[in-house]
Design an enzyme around this catalytic site. Structure first.
Site, PDB file in Angstrom:
ATOM      1  N   HIS A  67       0.817  -1.213   0.000  1.00 20.30           N
ATOM      2  CA  HIS A  67       0.000   0.000   0.000  1.00 20.30           C
ATOM      3  C   HIS A  67       0.851   1.263   0.000  1.00 20.30           C
ATOM      4  O   HIS A  67       0.381   2.335  -0.387  1.00 20.30           O
ATOM      5  CB  HIS A  67      -1.019  -0.001   1.153  1.00 20.30           C
ATOM      6  CG  HIS A  67      -0.462   0.174   2.526  1.00 20.30           C
ATOM      7  ND1 HIS A  67      -0.176  -0.874   3.371  1.00 20.30           N
ATOM      8  CD2 HIS A  67      -0.164   1.300   3.214  1.00 20.30           C
ATOM      9  CE1 HIS A  67       0.264  -0.408   4.520  1.00 20.30           C
ATOM     10  NE2 HIS A  67       0.289   0.902   4.452  1.00 20.30           N
ATOM     11  N   ASP A 110       1.376  -7.859   2.213  1.00 17.86           N
ATOM     12  CA  ASP A 110       1.465  -6.417   2.005  1.00 17.86           C
ATOM     13  C   ASP A 110       2.926  -5.990   1.847  1.00 17.86           C
ATOM     14  O   ASP A 110       3.542  -5.472   2.780  1.00 17.86           O
ATOM     15  CB  ASP A 110       0.800  -5.698   3.185  1.00 17.86           C
ATOM     16  CG  ASP A 110       0.477  -4.251   2.871  1.00 17.86           C
ATOM     17  OD1 ASP A 110       1.003  -3.727   1.871  1.00 17.86           O
ATOM     18  OD2 ASP A 110      -0.302  -3.641   3.621  1.00 17.86           O
ATOM     19  N   SER A 132       4.002   2.143   8.338  1.00 22.80           N
ATOM     20  CA  SER A 132       3.786   1.169   7.271  1.00 22.80           C
ATOM     21  C   SER A 132       5.085   0.949   6.503  1.00 22.80           C
ATOM     22  O   SER A 132       5.720   1.899   6.050  1.00 22.80           O
ATOM     23  CB  SER A 132       2.710   1.671   6.309  1.00 22.80           C
ATOM     24  OG  SER A 132       1.452   1.702   6.925  1.00 22.80           O
TER      25      SER A 132
END
Length: 709
Positions: free
Chosen positions: A83, A220, A645
């Protein structure tokens, strides 16, 4: 026996408090360092962080000003989250080369894709400059005067940095809301190329359904490479650039972990506000989160419908949808967690304790009582304005892309400045704008705004007068006419316009100007709540002087530590109940979600992924020895927030075992209140990453770059 019991209880108390905190690298106290080592850190302080010799911190990067990452090879290979690379993947995707849907792998260096505007920062040094800054602020200076002085002194300090090295930049950041200041120095690289991305059904598996939830099976991750000139120095993109050789890169471990294993994350957490007052938290819930969830829900409904009807629009709006939906769900989850954990009540008790403590010595501590009284008054008086501001921002500034672009230019013109890059920004914006989709978004948000703004001072009376008088109250006809007559709804025509002043009388510009007037007329006059929040934080730390307080996250390099630990409470699970309290998820749960939810778009798989997963032939070195299965995602008690992240998750030897990508639903209060019992960090296991690259994509050249232990 009593002595042994005492030791065990002491260790237990350390463990239960050890996981909270985003600690500033290079400023970790001996007390915190001793906790790190008691939990399992084996690296020396110099191996973990050093400004004199290569250390693990040299392998950590800030990506693009919004994410973190870790360098994993001597050739500048970077692992981060899917992402985090989503926008870059989308930019290179077309219906013919759909890298979002099918993934991307550059089989040779020449195939790696450059990304305009994407950069990485390497941290070089952080210096405490608090005394230099605060000694320049006269006692009793207003908040405005203080801000001007702090900005001026900060600029002078940054000018003193040696910029002779290529790509050197610096910034001064406030800590504890301005009670302390640190100067950080970085080296920036601007040639960052996309190397690998898994299919979206792996990299974003679970989508909105699973976002912020456990158990997770999302792979991810994606891979970039940093390029430099022939002298290994930062350089703008050039076909002559070569892979960058970093000071340090992270080793990768396939050894795994177990319940209770040490884990730490190194990265750039974006923003927390854990010392915020009870009044500030209530304001966040009612004037920000409630608004953001409601308005974005309307926008996402429109985008979801049009994206499923067209591949080209799906690709065009994929990144925007993902960005908007992430904090749409976050807003709901944070409010629910704050209510469930009774955080406002806890803060109120803390503030009552501070008040009673301050009353014992009013001459020295009376400012803390005054700060509480001021905060109560300010937040109460500004509630309606804050609500209206956020409603306006979400509905118009962050709503229709075309209107948002025009509003930005209206704001610039009101300041007396002309955007010299108007044509460039128009060109970039319209690459990802479908006019018909934008019109649907504008219409839905306009209708919603009128309902939500009813009874406030943010009503759009001029626009409503035109809708009622000219269009007989028909919003659709009003919007159709607006888009039919505005040059901003004709991409080819607006690209020919040199400056905004040429189209200042355009119908869309007039509407934007009317909307801007509504916003500007209700701008809140600052009640110095920031300053009073800072004073309140100072009081809390002074009252509890024996406790160590870490500063809120502000996108500077931080370390968080904890343990690999499963959930031992009832989670908001979206999957197998027996996996909800497990440390690691398995391929079986991945397939079950897909097979048992055929109508859920978030669990759909492309045939090649389904066939590979169903066959289950994964390389032996990626199989977990304890479970005999390929590990997908796992849990730690590490502290995490936005910006984290892509942060590397490391074991006690400093080896990469995963990439952090999410937090859990039960602890969505985390940005405002860390709960030691509930908080979890969700990470993708590095063995899941390697198996996708190796077993699914046969990306051997990338696997061979890594140092795998």
């Amino acid at each position: 026996m009593k002595k042994l019991t005492f030791i065990l209880l002491t260790l237990l108390s350390l463990t239960t408090r050890a996981d909270e905190g985003m600690w500033v690298m290079g400023n970790i106290s001996e007390k915190t360092d001793s906790v790190l080592r008691s939990l399992g850190l084996e690296l020396t302080s110099e191996e973990l962080y050093s400004t004199e010799q290569p250390s693990l911190n040299n392998a950590i990067i800030q990506l693009g000003g919004f994410c973190s990452g870790v360098v994993v090879s001597n050739e500048g290979l970077v692992f981060t989250n899917h992402h985090c690379g989503f926008s870059a993947i989308q930019t290179h995707s077309t219906p013919e080369d759909d890298y979002l849907k099918y993934g991307f792998y550059a089989k040779k260096l020449e195939d790696e894709l450059p990304n305009e505007g994407l950069y990485v920062l390497f941290h070089i040094k952080t210096v405490d400059v608090t005394d230099l800054i605060l000694s320049s602020v006269p006692e009793g200076a207003s908040e405005t005067a203080k801000a001007i002085i702090v900005d001026s002194v900060s600029s002078r300090l940054m000018e003193m940095v040696d910029y002779s090295g290529n790509g050197i930049q610096s910034e001064v950041n406030p800590f504890y809301k301005g009670s302390k200041y640190f100067l950080s120095v970085y080296q920036r690289f601007d040639d960052v190329r996309l190397v690998y991305a898994p299919p979206q059904c792996l990299g974003k598996y679970g989508g909105d359904t699973d976002n912020w939830m456990w158990p997770r099976q999302t792979c991810d991750f994606c891979v970039f490479r940093i390029y430099a000139d022939k002298n290994n120095a930062p350089a703008e993109y050039s076909k002559d650039n070569v892979p960058y050789h970093p000071l340090q890169y992270a080793r990768v471990s396939t050894q795994g972990y177990q319940d209770g294993s040490y884990a730490m994350t190194l990265g750039y957490p974006g923003s927390t506000d854990r010392y915020l007052s009870s009044y500030g938290i209530e304001s966040t819930m009612r004037t920000l989160n409630d608004v953001r969830y409601q308005v974005r829900g309307v926008k996402l409904d429109v985008l979801r419908e049009v994206m499923r009807q067209s591949d080209s629009i799906r690709i065009m709006y994929a990144s925007k949808y993902a960005s908007s939906s992430n904090y749409w769900k976050f807003s709901l989850g944070q409010n629910q967690a704050l209510e469930n954990l009774k955080v406002v009540e806890e803060k109120q008790q803390q503030e009552q304790d501070l008040k009673e403590w301050s009353e014992k010595d009013v001459n020295k501590r009376g400012k803390y009582i005054s700060a509480l009284d001021s905060l109560k008054s300010i937040y109460e008086s500004e509630a309606s304005v804050l609500y209206g501001n956020n409603l306006w921002m979400e509905s118009f500034y962050r709503g229709s892309d075309i209107l948002g672009l025009v509003l930005k230019n209206v704001a610039s013109s009101r300041r007396g400045s002309e955007d010299e890059k108007f044509q460039e920004k128009v060109e970039n914006a319209y690459k990802n704008i479908d006019v018909e989709t934008d019109k649907k978004v504008f219409l839905s948000l306009l209708q919603n705004y009128v309902k939500q703004a009813s009874g406030t001072k943010f009503q759009i009376q001029e626009i409503m007068h035109e809708i009622n008088s000219t269009w007989n109250g028909d919003y659709s006809r009003y919007v159709d006419n607006l888009y039919a007559t505005s040059v901003f709804a004709r991409p080819d025509d607006i690209r020919q316009v040199y400056s905004f002043s040429e189209v200042a009388d355009d119908p869309m510009a007039k509407v934007a100007s009317q909307l801007f007037d509504v916003y500007a007329s209700q701008l809140s006059v600052s009640g110095n709540e920031h300053e009073y929040e800072r004073i309140l934080g100072d009081g809390i730390r002074e009252m509890n002087h024996d406790r160590e307080y870490y500063p809120d996250a502000n996108f500077t390099l931080r370390l968080s530590y904890g343990l690999c630990k499963p959930i031992d409470f009832t989670p908001g699970t979206t999957g197998l109940k027996e996996e909800a309290t497990q440390l690691i998820t398995s391929p079986r749960s991945f397939l079950n979600k897909h097979e048992q939810n055929p109508d859920n778009y978030d669990y759909r798989l492309i045939p090649s992924v389904y066939k590979w997963m169903k066959k289950g032939k994964f390389s032996a070195r990626y199989i977990d020895k304890a479970t005999g299965e390929l590990p997908l995602c796992f849990l730690t008690t590490n502290d995490i927030t936005g910006g984290n992240s892509g942060s590397g998750v490391f074991d006690g030897k400093g080896r990469l075992i995963g990439l952090a990508f999410d937090g859990n639903w039960e602890a969505m209060s985390g940005d405002l209140k860390f709960d030691n019992a509930l908080q979890r960090c969700i990470a993708v296991d590095i063995r899941w990453v390697l198996s996708v690259m190796d077993d699914y994509s046969n990306a051997k050249r990338l696997i061979n770059e890594l140092t795998i232990e």
